[in-house]
Design a protein around this motif. Structure first.
Motif, PDB file in Angstrom:
ATOM      1  N   THR A  41      -4.899  -1.071  -0.510  1.00  0.00           N
ATOM      2  CA  THR A  41      -5.359  -2.080  -1.457  1.00  0.00           C
ATOM      3  C   THR A  41      -6.852  -2.338  -1.230  1.00  0.00           C
ATOM      4  O   THR A  41      -7.371  -2.138  -0.126  1.00  0.00           O
ATOM      5  N   PRO A  42      -7.564  -2.789  -2.271  1.00  0.00           N
ATOM      6  CA  PRO A  42      -9.016  -2.995  -2.146  1.00  0.00           C
ATOM      7  C   PRO A  42      -9.407  -3.932  -1.015  1.00  0.00           C
ATOM      8  O   PRO A  42     -10.436  -3.712  -0.359  1.00  0.00           O
ATOM      9  N   GLY A  74      -0.070  -2.357  12.729  1.00  0.00           N
ATOM     10  CA  GLY A  74       0.506  -2.926  11.519  1.00  0.00           C
ATOM     11  C   GLY A  74       0.566  -1.955  10.363  1.00  0.00           C
ATOM     12  O   GLY A  74       1.460  -2.026   9.527  1.00  0.00           O
ATOM     13  N   CYS A  75      -0.398  -1.024  10.292  1.00  0.00           N
ATOM     14  CA  CYS A  75      -0.439  -0.074   9.186  1.00  0.00           C
ATOM     15  C   CYS A  75      -1.147   1.198   9.635  1.00  0.00           C
ATOM     16  O   CYS A  75      -2.377   1.218   9.783  1.00  0.00           O
ATOM     17  N   ALA A  76      -0.381   2.248   9.856  1.00  0.00           N
ATOM     18  CA  ALA A  76      -0.959   3.509  10.310  1.00  0.00           C
ATOM     19  C   ALA A  76      -1.873   4.118   9.256  1.00  0.00           C
ATOM     20  O   ALA A  76      -2.869   4.765   9.591  1.00  0.00           O
ATOM     21  N   SER A  77      -1.550   3.936   7.984  1.00  0.00           N
ATOM     22  CA  SER A  77      -2.383   4.506   6.922  1.00  0.00           C
ATOM     23  C   SER A  77      -3.777   3.893   6.926  1.00  0.00           C
ATOM     24  O   SER A  77      -4.785   4.591   6.757  1.00  0.00           O
ATOM     25  N   ALA A  78      -3.843   2.576   7.109  1.00  0.00           N
ATOM     26  CA  ALA A  78      -5.143   1.906   7.166  1.00  0.00           C
ATOM     27  C   ALA A  78      -5.926   2.368   8.390  1.00  0.00           C
ATOM     28  O   ALA A  78      -7.140   2.597   8.320  1.00  0.00           O
ATOM     29  N   ALA A 137       0.835  -1.209   0.000  1.00  0.00           N
ATOM     30  CA  ALA A 137       0.000   0.000   0.000  1.00  0.00           C
ATOM     31  C   ALA A 137       0.865   1.252   0.000  1.00  0.00           C
ATOM     32  O   ALA A 137       0.572   2.224  -0.715  1.00  0.00           O
ATOM     33  N   GLU A 138       1.929   1.241   0.785  1.00  0.00           N
ATOM     34  CA  GLU A 138       2.797   2.409   0.825  1.00  0.00           C
ATOM     35  C   GLU A 138       3.461   2.640  -0.532  1.00  0.00           C
ATOM     36  O   GLU A 138       3.556   3.778  -1.007  1.00  0.00           O
TER      37      GLU A 138
END
Length: 374
Positions: free
Chosen positions: A33-34, A74-78, A26-27
């Protein structure tokens, strides 16, 4: 798409696992991702603050804090996407009845994104408003069904709900951290928006949604928005702690007094204890913010204190993660290393305009019993 659920432990755990697995991809693509977006929607983040009459959960802030933090490890963006789309959905509940029906006509899983900066202009026309402008930093815009946009008018700032077909997107998000949030620029050419899809900023600041029944719809905007910004950073900081411990694990297990590269075991123990304590302190502050918001209505003092606490928590988290990165050595700073991704994400998130301590300090002091020189 599967029927959205509440923020149950199982669905949140699943969303967190998918987000962590896809974080690097994703980064690299600067977009979630979908399957990550679908997992977040299915877990119930999008519908968390949607009023029950439209199929939402009308949930609480403490529940959201816990769930967002888990994804953020696990993923700050998510986590940022999950938290902000939940928060913007709460603000959409302040629209008039007809407008709310339009926004959630296809169900409570509709992703509503926000352009909360007064970057556009609006002028009154019969039955509504003519709105135009460009709103930067609209996180998750690629996955949106609606946008809630703040614009200046002669009568004060207002928010306007606009469907996806009405606005375009400029690819402008190339920041060092939170890369997968896709926080690009929303472009709205001259568009007429009916009164039913508009609400005054003052109403959001006051915090009483029309016909509000759940506590989450009686919370002033400034009492709750800081939490949606800071919760992802708490998760990322916990992820950084875990990864740092893995990277320097051999040094933490070395015999007392052993020296590696001029640094002894005690030094690493001190770094870990201090960073872990700072992250715990931030978590305690945010837990209080959530508890206050869940006891709505929230008065002016607690609204100001919530803003201060969120800004202070963000500062604590950024400081802790910075210390971890600096002490991790070259390995921790490798381009493909998760620790430096956590560091970039926390640093970027803590730089958000809504989390700057100087901006909220005056409001807190003016509402508290503390002496003020101004």
């Amino acid at each position: 798409m599967p029927t959205p659920t509440s923020l149950s432990p199982d669905t949140v755990r699943e969303a967190a696992a998918v987000a962590a697995k896809r974080a690097a991809e994703a980064e690299a693509n600067r977009q979630l991702t979908p399957d990550v977006v679908e997992a977040i929607v299915h877990a119930g983040f999008v519908r968390h603050f949607v009023p029950a009459r439209y199929g939402g959960a009308a949930g609480g802030f403490a529940e959201l804090l816990s769930a967002v933090t888990q994804v953020g490890e696990g993923c700050a963006s998510a986590a940022w996407f999950a938290s902000l789309t939940a928060g913007t959905g709460r603000l959409a509940a302040y629209l008039p009845e007809e407008g709310r029906q339009e926004v959630w006509a296809e169900g409570p899983h509709t992703v509503v994104v926000g352009g909360l900066v007064q970057a556009g202009t609006a002028e009154p026309v019969p039955g509504g408003w003519r709105v135009r402008g460009q709103w930067p930093y609209v996180s998750g815009i690629a996955h949106s069904g609606w946008a809630l946009l703040c614009a200046k008018t002669e009568r004060g700032a207002r928010f306007f709900a606009v469907p996806r077909a009405s606005y375009g997107v400029a690819d402008t998000w190339f920041n060092s951290g939170m890369r997968a949030t896709g926080s690009n620029t929303l472009i709205l050419d001259e568009t007429e928006v009916p009164d039913a899809r508009s609400v005054a900023l003052d109403d959001l600041l006051a915090g009483e949604a029309p016909g509000a029944q759940a506590p989450c719809h009686r919370v002033p905007m400034k009492a709750g928005n800081g939490l949606t910004l800071t919760a992802p950073l708490l998760g990322a900081a916990r992820g950084a702690l875990r990864r740092w411990s893995e990277l320097v694990g051999d040094k933490l297990l070395a015999p007392a007094g052993a020296i590696s590269g001029g640094v002894g075991r005690a030094s690493y123990e001190l770094i870990l204890a201090r960073a872990d304590g700072e992250v715990d302190a931030a978590a305690l502050l945010l837990r209080r913010v959530a508890e206050v918001a869940d006891q709505a209505p929230v008065g002016a003092l607690h609204t100001a204190r919530n803003g201060r606490d969120c800004a202070l928590a963000a500062d604590l988290l950024a400081t802790a993660v910075d210390r971890l990165l600096r002490s991790s050595g070259s390995r921790g700073q490798s381009e493909n290393e998760a620790l430096q991704r956590h560091w970039r994400d926390v640093t970027t998130g803590a730089g958000h305009a809504g989390l700057q301590l100087p901006a909220v300090a005056g409001a807190f002091v003016s509402q508290s019993a503390l002496p003020s020189t101004g």
